[in-house]
Scaffold this motif. Structure first.
Motif, PDB file in Angstrom:
ATOM      1  N   LEU A  76      69.228  97.541 -14.561  1.00 21.62           N
ATOM      2  CA  LEU A  76      69.995  97.538 -15.809  1.00 21.62           C
ATOM      3  C   LEU A  76      70.420  98.956 -16.173  1.00 21.62           C
ATOM      4  N   ILE A  81      72.140  90.823 -13.128  1.00 25.38           N
ATOM      5  CA  ILE A  81      71.284  91.270 -14.234  1.00 25.38           C
ATOM      6  C   ILE A  81      71.214  90.246 -15.359  1.00 25.38           C
ATOM      7  N   ILE A  82      72.398  89.735 -15.793  1.00 17.53           N
ATOM      8  CA  ILE A  82      72.406  88.817 -16.930  1.00 17.53           C
ATOM      9  C   ILE A  82      72.241  87.365 -16.490  1.00 17.53           C
ATOM     10  N   SER A 129      75.409  97.940 -23.453  1.00 17.01           N
ATOM     11  CA  SER A 129      74.911  96.553 -23.427  1.00 17.01           C
ATOM     12  C   SER A 129      73.490  96.509 -22.848  1.00 17.01           C
ATOM     13  N   ASN A 130      72.849  95.354 -22.961  1.00 15.76           N
ATOM     14  CA  ASN A 130      71.484  95.197 -22.441  1.00 15.76           C
ATOM     15  C   ASN A 130      71.244  93.748 -22.046  1.00 15.76           C
ATOM     16  N   LEU A 131      69.997  93.425 -21.691  1.00 13.32           N
ATOM     17  CA  LEU A 131      69.663  92.085 -21.208  1.00 13.32           C
ATOM     18  C   LEU A 131      69.863  91.004 -22.262  1.00 13.32           C
ATOM     19  N   LYS A 137      64.118  94.888 -12.755  1.00 13.93           N
ATOM     20  CA  LYS A 137      65.278  94.465 -13.532  1.00 13.93           C
ATOM     21  C   LYS A 137      65.740  95.565 -14.486  1.00 13.93           C
ATOM     22  N   GLN A 138      64.781  96.223 -15.145  1.00 10.32           N
ATOM     23  CA  GLN A 138      65.133  97.305 -16.067  1.00 10.32           C
ATOM     24  C   GLN A 138      65.729  98.497 -15.323  1.00 10.32           C
ATOM     25  N   TYR A 164      76.941  93.164 -12.224  1.00 12.01           N
ATOM     26  CA  TYR A 164      76.091  93.298 -13.410  1.00 12.01           C
ATOM     27  C   TYR A 164      75.894  91.946 -14.089  1.00 12.01           C
ATOM     28  N   GLU A 197      69.100 103.836  -9.405  1.00 12.58           N
ATOM     29  CA  GLU A 197      68.029 102.826  -9.440  1.00 12.58           C
ATOM     30  C   GLU A 197      66.700 103.443  -9.015  1.00 12.58           C
ATOM     31  N   TYR A 233      73.184 100.293 -13.827  1.00 17.37           N
ATOM     32  CA  TYR A 233      74.525  99.791 -14.138  1.00 17.37           C
ATOM     33  C   TYR A 233      75.057 100.439 -15.417  1.00 17.37           C
ATOM     34  N   MET A 234      74.165 100.686 -16.388  1.00 17.77           N
ATOM     35  CA  MET A 234      74.589 101.386 -17.605  1.00 17.77           C
ATOM     36  C   MET A 234      75.090 102.791 -17.254  1.00 17.77           C
TER      37      MET A 234
END
Length: 519
Positions: free
Chosen positions: A477, A293-294, A350-352, A473-474, A289, A420, A480-481
């Motif tokens: 994200l 992602i980040i 959490s988020n980007l 990407k979203q 993650y 996903e 993973y959340m």
């Protein structure tokens, strides 16, 4: 039992051996891309470097008690360190992928043997009343190893060549072997004339080895779409079923399943499986993650794991003392599952845009939760066993943790892939020409690309590509959340199970106190 300087030299040697074994379960993960390029191999093939080590670990761990008894514990322990060290050197010297995979398997055989044998030696070094303290010390290796593996791996890959991931084991292994030779008490091998349980060894290797391949490679090869996955699954089910029957039938089994008559060991093994699921899944999911992602580097990701790991290492010996003073292990286990659930829940929020400071609290909760689970579960598992049964009980408990980790990584990986696809479908329905916000965003992108020299048609194509990247990407994200939330849910669901064991024990005690008088 040992005392004074000799005792603590043995403790330091045991912990070092445990740490280097568990570091090698995760240190390779961050260097797979580099290895793939340097060895000229496909990424999927290079993943066998991880798989072969895990297979060897899970096969050898339940056999350690039997082999240590046959060879002599000191001899077997030193031999395992030597095998691990020599195999580490050969891994670094490998010229092609399949050489590396083969030597990595032998490294896993040596390393897996260290884990359970280390725990047995540690328990014998301390008196029975200090066994909880020994569990606290042993848990240091279990907590520190998997967590600092990515840090070391990231640093080595960024500053040296990938071969140094294996070379660093050589001086540590040599020192551990020398100290073990000097300070461990000599142990005699069993001369009772018992025959070696070859059928048990074969069934164990076939069953557990096949299952491990299925778990490690299933998602990559689309599970049961691949013929070899179907074959290995069938082989695993048949082999493990026959193994249980054979081991309960034969007088001298390679795995003494009869120790599972201890309800405490059986319940602890189940909870240790869940612990392994959460522990290894978290160490697997968070780096992916953070990096994918980040956008953090491997070293940055590993560094973020360190505060929680260090805090867990600091409290582990004190947890052992607390257990020794009479605190019920179930209370610590409940707190451990609770903190692990907090980690998953906070990460799912959490988020980007989340900065590294946000991750400090959930990662500390992860580390403390792991310590609060490992220490009492390790002590609880062998608490009701006879001294002769402790090595086998420890081996089975360690195997359950490793198997839980394998199941966890495989299932979380599959879950992320499926989520996903679902999240992408949900998002893409809103990215249409009829959606005003989408059209406004595309118009802004087109103007931006044209301002940087693109023609209108080229800018339109680039804007569509940018929108696609955003959706991808979203989607990941959100996936993973979902995975973090699943870990939170799994840990939270274990709390009622622990509460049930407390009530059951209290009921049993009450029953003893209210036995009617015979007169």
């Amino acid at each position: 039992m040992e005392t004074g300087f000799r005792k603590w030299i043995i403790v330091a040697t045991i912990i070092t051996s445990t740490i280097i074994e568990l570091i090698d379960t995760t240190i390779v993960n961050v260097s797979i891309n580099t290895m793939s390029g340097n060895l000229g191999a496909a990424l999927e093939d290079t993943a066998w470097v991880i798989t072969s080590y895990a297979i060897a670990n899970v096969i050898i761990i339940p056999m350690t008690s039997f082999l240590a008894e046959k060879i002599g514990r000191k001899q077997y322990y030193i031999g395992s360190i030597v095998l691990f060290t020599v195999a580490s050197a050969l891994c670094g010297f490998s010229d092609n992928l399949w050489e590396l995979v083969a030597f990595r398997f032998f490294q896993g055989i040596g390393g897996g043997a260290l884990l359970s044998t280390s725990q047995s030696i540690l328990f014998e070094t301390f008196p029975a009343k200090e066994r909880a303290t020994a569990s606290g010390i042993f848990s240091l290796g279990i907590i520190i190893g998997p967590s600092i593996g990515p840090v070391m791996g990231g640093y080595i890959v960024d500053n040296l060549s990938w071969q140094w991931i294996f070379y660093v084991n050589i001086p540590i292994g040599i020192l551990a072997a020398l100290l073990s030779y000097i300070y461990l008490k000599p142990t005699k091998k069993s001369d009772d004339g018992r025959s070696i349980d070859w059928p048990g060894i074969f069934l164990l290797a076939a069953g557990v080895g096949s299952l491990q391949v299925v778990l490690e490679r299933g998602e990559t090869d689309d599970w049961f779409s691949a013929t070899y996955i179907i074959v290995l699954t069938t082989l695993s089910i048949i082999s493990l079923t026959v193994l249980v029957w054979w081991e309960l039938k034969t007088p001298f089994p390679v795995i003494n399943l009869r120790v599972l008559k201890s309800a405490t060991l059986s319940i602890s093994a189940i909870m240790t499986f869940v612990l392994g699921f959460g522990l290894f899944s978290a160490v697997f999911v968070f780096p992916l993650y953070a990096q994918r992602i980040i956008g953090y580097s491997a070293f940055q990701t590993g560094t973020m794991l360190l505060p929680g790991t260090l805090m867990a290492a600091m409290i582990s010996p004190f947890l052992g003392k607390m257990l020794q003073s009479g605190i019920r292990p179930q209370y610590l286990i409940i707190l451990g599952f609770g903190m692990s659930a907090v980690f998953g829940y906070m990460m799912s929020g959490s988020n980007l845009e989340t900065g590294s400071a946000y991750f400090f609290i959930p990662l500390v909760c992860r580390g403390l939760g792991a310590a609060l689970l490992i220490v009492p579960l390790t002590a609880l598992a062998v608490s009701e066993l006879k001294p002769a049964e402790i090595p086998q009980g420890a081996a089975l408990n360690n195997m359950m943790r490793q198997m839980g980790g394998s199941f966890g990584i495989a299932l979380i990986n599959t879950y992320i892939a499926h989520r996903e696809a679902n999240n992408r479908t949900a998002l893409i329905t809103h990215v249409t020409t009829s959606d005003p916000l989408t059209m406004m965003r595309q118009e802004i992108l087109i103007r931006n690309f044209m301002a940087h020299g693109s023609t209108y048609l080229r800018a339109v194509q680039q804007s569509l590509g940018a929108l696609e990247n955003t959706v991808v990407k979203q989607s990941f994200l959100l996936s993973y959340m979902d995975a973090f939330f699943l870990l939170a849910l799994l840990n939270a669901c274990c709390i009622p199970l622990v509460l049930m064991t407390i009530k059951k024990r209290e009921k049993a005690k009450a029953g003893k106190l209210t036995v009617p008088d015979a007169h």
